[in-house]
Design a protein around this motif. Structure first.
Motif, mmCIF file in Angstrom:
data_model
loop_
_atom_site.group_PDB
_atom_site.id
_atom_site.type_symbol
_atom_site.label_atom_id
_atom_site.label_comp_id
_atom_site.label_asym_id
_atom_site.label_seq_id
_atom_site.Cartn_x
_atom_site.Cartn_y
_atom_site.Cartn_z
ATOM 1 N N CYS A 41 0.963 -1.302 0.683
ATOM 2 C CA CYS A 41 -0.088 0.352 -0.093
ATOM 3 C C CYS A 41 0.853 1.362 -0.115
ATOM 4 N N TYR A 42 1.752 1.237 0.847
ATOM 5 C CA TYR A 42 2.684 2.417 1.052
ATOM 6 C C TYR A 42 3.557 3.013 -0.761
ATOM 7 N N GLU A 43 4.062 1.369 -1.200
ATOM 8 C CA GLU A 43 4.500 1.679 -2.687
ATOM 9 C C GLU A 43 3.591 1.776 -3.683
ATOM 10 N N ASP A 45 0.659 4.198 -2.989
ATOM 11 C CA ASP A 45 0.468 5.084 -2.222
ATOM 12 C C ASP A 45 -1.222 4.865 -1.951
ATOM 13 N N LEU A 46 -1.753 3.732 -1.440
ATOM 14 C CA LEU A 46 -2.784 3.844 -1.000
ATOM 15 C C LEU A 46 -3.657 3.954 0.701
#
Length: 90
Positions: A41-43, A45-46
């Motif tokens: 999710c970080y990658e 952008d969520l």
């Protein structure tokens, strides 16, 4: 090595994908799954999705689940996030 493949799908087309690798053998499988989802999710952008009973059951039986708009608090611009374990070593 614990590897998870994540794919953002919209209109049956792959928008983005990534493979998250976790090599910390001291972590439990559950912690690896949550860490992989957090990194993914970080990658992408969520915001992190919510695990519903349906997701837990699918993941337990198939080591794979789909997070749809029902799992996210924010609006999403894709149909679903496909989350699949592709490698597990103990």
């Amino acid at each position: 090595m614990f590897r998870v493949w994540g794919k953002l799908i919209k209109d049956n087309h792959l928008m983005k994908d990534t493979v998250i690798c976790i090599s910390d053998y001291e972590m439990t499988r559950t912690h690896k799954v949550y860490k992989a989802l957090e990194d993914m999710c970080y990658e992408f952008d969520l915001a992190k999705p919510v695990w519903l009973k349906k997701n837990k059951d699918e993941f337990i039986h198939h080591a794979r689940t789909r997070f749809t708009a029902d799992n996210f608090v924010e609006d999403i611009d894709f149909d679903y996030l496909d989350f699949q374990v592709i490698e597990e070593e103990y």
